[in-house]
Design a protein around this motif. Structure first.
Motif, PDB file in Angstrom:
ATOM      1  N   VAL A   1     -10.390   5.182   4.965  1.00 43.12           N
ATOM      2  CA  VAL A   1     -11.023   4.897   6.255  1.00 43.12           C
ATOM      3  C   VAL A   1     -11.257   6.222   6.970  1.00 43.12           C
ATOM      4  CG1 VAL A   1     -10.882   3.603   8.396  1.00 43.12           C
ATOM      5  CG2 VAL A   1      -9.781   2.710   6.334  1.00 43.12           C
ATOM      6  N   SER A   2     -12.506   6.513   7.227  1.00 41.71           N
ATOM      7  CA  SER A   2     -12.847   7.773   7.894  1.00 41.71           C
ATOM      8  C   SER A   2     -12.923   7.562   9.408  1.00 41.71           C
ATOM      9  CB  SER A   2     -14.169   8.302   7.372  1.00 41.71           C
ATOM     10  OG  SER A   2     -15.217   7.396   7.670  1.00 41.71           O
ATOM     11  N   SER A   3     -12.588   8.611  10.119  1.00 43.81           N
ATOM     12  CA  SER A   3     -12.592   8.529  11.587  1.00 43.81           C
ATOM     13  C   SER A   3     -13.938   8.939  12.158  1.00 43.81           C
ATOM     14  CB  SER A   3     -11.493   9.407  12.163  1.00 43.81           C
ATOM     15  OG  SER A   3     -11.651  10.733  11.722  1.00 43.81           O
TER      16      SER A   3
ATOM     17  N   ARG B   1       0.834  -1.199   0.000  1.00 46.64           N
ATOM     18  CA  ARG B   1       0.000   0.000   0.000  1.00 46.64           C
ATOM     19  C   ARG B   1       0.866   1.245   0.000  1.00 46.64           C
ATOM     20  NH1 ARG B   1      -2.565  -0.491   6.146  1.00 46.64           N
ATOM     21  NH2 ARG B   1      -0.659   0.089   7.307  1.00 46.64           N
ATOM     22  N   GLN B   2       0.279   2.322  -0.487  1.00 49.22           N
ATOM     23  CA  GLN B   2       0.978   3.601  -0.512  1.00 49.22           C
ATOM     24  C   GLN B   2       0.011   4.698  -0.115  1.00 49.22           C
ATOM     25  OE1 GLN B   2       2.961   4.588  -4.196  1.00 49.22           O
ATOM     26  NE2 GLN B   2       4.326   6.003  -3.141  1.00 49.22           N
ATOM     27  N   ALA B   3       0.326   5.342   0.993  1.00 49.19           N
ATOM     28  CA  ALA B   3      -0.474   6.461   1.473  1.00 49.19           C
ATOM     29  C   ALA B   3       0.054   7.752   0.862  1.00 49.19           C
ATOM     30  CB  ALA B   3      -0.413   6.519   2.995  1.00 49.19           C
ATOM     31  N   PRO B   4      -0.767   8.780   0.809  1.00 52.41           N
ATOM     32  CA  PRO B   4      -0.318  10.053   0.239  1.00 52.41           C
ATOM     33  C   PRO B   4       0.938  10.577   0.933  1.00 52.41           C
ATOM     34  CG  PRO B   4      -2.686  10.085   0.554  1.00 52.41           C
ATOM     35  CD  PRO B   4      -2.189   8.836   1.198  1.00 52.41           C
ATOM     36  N   GLY B   5       1.925  10.925   0.133  1.00 54.58           N
ATOM     37  CA  GLY B   5       3.154  11.486   0.685  1.00 54.58           C
ATOM     38  C   GLY B   5       4.091  10.482   1.320  1.00 54.58           C
ATOM     39  N   LYS B   6       3.749   9.193   1.213  1.00 50.11           N
ATOM     40  CA  LYS B   6       4.590   8.161   1.817  1.00 50.11           C
ATOM     41  C   LYS B   6       5.050   7.167   0.774  1.00 50.11           C
ATOM     42  CE  LYS B   6       2.542   8.360   6.448  1.00 50.11           C
ATOM     43  NZ  LYS B   6       1.954   7.560   7.554  1.00 50.11           N
ATOM     44  N   GLU B   7       6.078   6.417   1.130  1.00 46.10           N
ATOM     45  CA  GLU B   7       6.558   5.381   0.233  1.00 46.10           C
ATOM     46  C   GLU B   7       5.654   4.148   0.300  1.00 46.10           C
ATOM     47  OE1 GLU B   7      11.332   6.445   0.119  1.00 46.10           O
ATOM     48  OE2 GLU B   7      10.657   4.500   0.866  1.00 46.10           O
ATOM     49  N   ARG B   8       5.695   3.377  -0.768  1.00 44.59           N
ATOM     50  CA  ARG B   8       4.935   2.137  -0.777  1.00 44.59           C
ATOM     51  C   ARG B   8       5.491   1.193   0.282  1.00 44.59           C
ATOM     52  NH1 ARG B   8       4.542  -0.366  -6.504  1.00 44.59           N
ATOM     53  NH2 ARG B   8       6.751  -0.804  -6.104  1.00 44.59           N
ATOM     54  N   GLU B   9       4.595   0.506   0.974  1.00 39.63           N
ATOM     55  CA  GLU B   9       5.030  -0.395   2.041  1.00 39.63           C
ATOM     56  C   GLU B   9       4.368  -1.762   1.895  1.00 39.63           C
ATOM     57  OE1 GLU B   9       3.908   1.079   5.895  1.00 39.63           O
ATOM     58  OE2 GLU B   9       1.762   0.966   5.483  1.00 39.63           O
ATOM     59  N   PHE B  10       5.059  -2.744   2.416  1.00 42.61           N
ATOM     60  CA  PHE B  10       4.565  -4.119   2.412  1.00 42.61           C
ATOM     61  C   PHE B  10       3.400  -4.265   3.383  1.00 42.61           C
ATOM     62  CE2 PHE B  10       4.516  -8.631   2.592  1.00 42.61           C
ATOM     63  CZ  PHE B  10       4.504  -8.997   3.929  1.00 42.61           C
ATOM     64  N   VAL B  11       2.395  -5.039   2.982  1.00 41.68           N
ATOM     65  CA  VAL B  11       1.255  -5.310   3.845  1.00 41.68           C
ATOM     66  C   VAL B  11       1.191  -6.797   4.210  1.00 41.68           C
ATOM     67  CG1 VAL B  11      -1.267  -5.311   4.023  1.00 41.68           C
ATOM     68  CG2 VAL B  11      -0.088  -3.395   2.913  1.00 41.68           C
ATOM     69  N   ALA B  12       1.183  -7.648   3.189  1.00 42.09           N
ATOM     70  CA  ALA B  12       1.062  -9.089   3.435  1.00 42.09           C
ATOM     71  C   ALA B  12       1.539  -9.849   2.206  1.00 42.09           C
ATOM     72  CB  ALA B  12      -0.383  -9.462   3.753  1.00 42.09           C
ATOM     73  N   ARG B  13       1.959 -11.087   2.429  1.00 42.17           N
ATOM     74  CA  ARG B  13       2.332 -11.934   1.307  1.00 42.17           C
ATOM     75  C   ARG B  13       1.963 -13.370   1.607  1.00 42.17           C
ATOM     76  NH1 ARG B  13       7.613 -14.388   2.041  1.00 42.17           N
ATOM     77  NH2 ARG B  13       8.742 -13.482   3.812  1.00 42.17           N
TER      78      ARG B  13
ATOM     79  N   ALA C   1      -5.002   4.275   2.007  1.00 44.74           N
ATOM     80  CA  ALA C   1      -3.912   4.173   1.041  1.00 44.74           C
ATOM     81  C   ALA C   1      -4.462   3.580  -0.256  1.00 44.74           C
ATOM     82  CB  ALA C   1      -2.786   3.289   1.573  1.00 44.74           C
ATOM     83  N   VAL C   2      -3.619   3.619  -1.275  1.00 45.03           N
ATOM     84  CA  VAL C   2      -3.883   2.824  -2.472  1.00 45.03           C
ATOM     85  C   VAL C   2      -3.244   1.460  -2.240  1.00 45.03           C
ATOM     86  CG1 VAL C   2      -3.553   2.591  -4.948  1.00 45.03           C
ATOM     87  CG2 VAL C   2      -3.942   4.857  -3.946  1.00 45.03           C
ATOM     88  N   TYR C   3      -4.023   0.417  -2.430  1.00 42.19           N
ATOM     89  CA  TYR C   3      -3.548  -0.948  -2.192  1.00 42.19           C
ATOM     90  C   TYR C   3      -3.238  -1.615  -3.528  1.00 42.19           C
ATOM     91  CZ  TYR C   3      -4.610  -0.737   2.748  1.00 42.19           C
ATOM     92  OH  TYR C   3      -4.600  -0.397   4.089  1.00 42.19           O
ATOM     93  N   TYR C   4      -2.041  -2.199  -3.584  1.00 45.62           N
ATOM     94  CA  TYR C   4      -1.562  -2.841  -4.801  1.00 45.62           C
ATOM     95  C   TYR C   4      -1.349  -4.328  -4.578  1.00 45.62           C
ATOM     96  CZ  TYR C   4      -0.390   1.937  -6.218  1.00 45.62           C
ATOM     97  OH  TYR C   4      -0.435   3.269  -6.534  1.00 45.62           O
ATOM     98  N   CYS C   5      -1.656  -5.074  -5.603  1.00 44.02           N
ATOM     99  CA  CYS C   5      -1.393  -6.502  -5.636  1.00 44.02           C
ATOM    100  C   CYS C   5      -0.133  -6.719  -6.477  1.00 44.02           C
ATOM    101  CB  CYS C   5      -2.585  -7.205  -6.267  1.00 44.02           C
ATOM    102  SG  CYS C   5      -2.399  -8.953  -6.552  1.00 44.02           S
ATOM    103  N   ALA C   6       0.676  -7.707  -6.095  1.00 48.27           N
ATOM    104  CA  ALA C   6       1.896  -7.983  -6.835  1.00 48.27           C
ATOM    105  C   ALA C   6       2.153  -9.485  -6.894  1.00 48.27           C
ATOM    106  CB  ALA C   6       3.080  -7.275  -6.181  1.00 48.27           C
ATOM    107  N   ALA C   7       2.896  -9.881  -7.929  1.00 43.62           N
ATOM    108  CA  ALA C   7       3.196 -11.302  -8.125  1.00 43.62           C
ATOM    109  C   ALA C   7       4.639 -11.472  -8.558  1.00 43.62           C
ATOM    110  CB  ALA C   7       2.270 -11.890  -9.190  1.00 43.62           C
ATOM    111  N   GLY C   8       5.235 -12.575  -8.146  1.00 36.70           N
ATOM    112  CA  GLY C   8       6.594 -12.871  -8.562  1.00 36.70           C
ATOM    113  C   GLY C   8       6.947 -14.305  -8.254  1.00 36.70           C
ATOM    114  N   PRO C   9       8.056 -14.774  -8.805  1.00 38.18           N
ATOM    115  CA  PRO C   9       8.453 -16.163  -8.594  1.00 38.18           C
ATOM    116  C   PRO C   9       8.698 -16.487  -7.126  1.00 38.18           C
ATOM    117  CG  PRO C   9      10.210 -14.919  -9.642  1.00 38.18           C
ATOM    118  CD  PRO C   9       9.015 -14.051  -9.651  1.00 38.18           C
ATOM    119  N   HIS C  10       9.216 -15.513  -6.389  1.00 38.40           N
ATOM    120  CA  HIS C  10       9.381 -15.683  -4.948  1.00 38.40           C
ATOM    121  C   HIS C  10       9.692 -14.337  -4.328  1.00 38.40           C
ATOM    122  CE1 HIS C  10      13.684 -15.563  -5.906  1.00 38.40           C
ATOM    123  NE2 HIS C  10      13.454 -16.512  -6.779  1.00 38.40           N
TER     124      HIS C  10
END
Length: 118
Positions: A116-118, A38-50, A92-101
């Motif tokens: 998500v609103s507070s 995922r990537q939030a505004p003004g932040k770098e993309r970060e790992f969520v789950a695999r 954030a914007v959530y991205y899906c990704a794929a790779g051999p490993h």
């Protein structure tokens, strides 16, 4: 080549749930490690789950552990991310990704917005 299309994003109140899907096409993903980032505004993309190709191994970022669940259905060429107890900081914007490993993810989707609103 693998094409990935995310869906299921949207606007939800804090404490709510969303279920994201990532549909793959072009070739089977049943030998690929799959991940969500995922990537939030003004932040770098970060790992969520695999998840491993078999679904037998899963890893989560500490920030989502216990709230998010990654799963896959290789017969449907689809990966899922169930998100519960959502917090505003999950926006954030959530991205899906794929790779051999892990961490060689070479195919990426276009992303789906989660707010998500507070």
């Amino acid at each position: 080549q693998v094409q990935l299309v995310e869906s299921g994003g949207g606007l939800v109140q804090a404490g709510g749930s969303l279920s994201l899907s990532c549909a793959a096409s072009g070739r089977s993903i049943n030998t690929y490690s799959m991940g969500w980032f995922r990537q939030a505004p003004g932040k770098e993309r970060e790992f969520v789950a695999r998840i491993s190709w078999s679904g037998g191994t899963k890893f989560y970022a500490d920030s989502v552990k216990g709230r998010f669940t990654i799963s896959r259905d290789n017969a449907k060429n689809t990966v899922y991310l169930q998100m519960n107890s959502l917090k505003p900081e999950d926006t954030a914007v959530y991205y899906c990704a794929a790779g051999p490993h892990w961490p060689q993810y070479e195919f990426w989707g276009q992303g789906t917005q989660v707010t998500v609103s507070s």
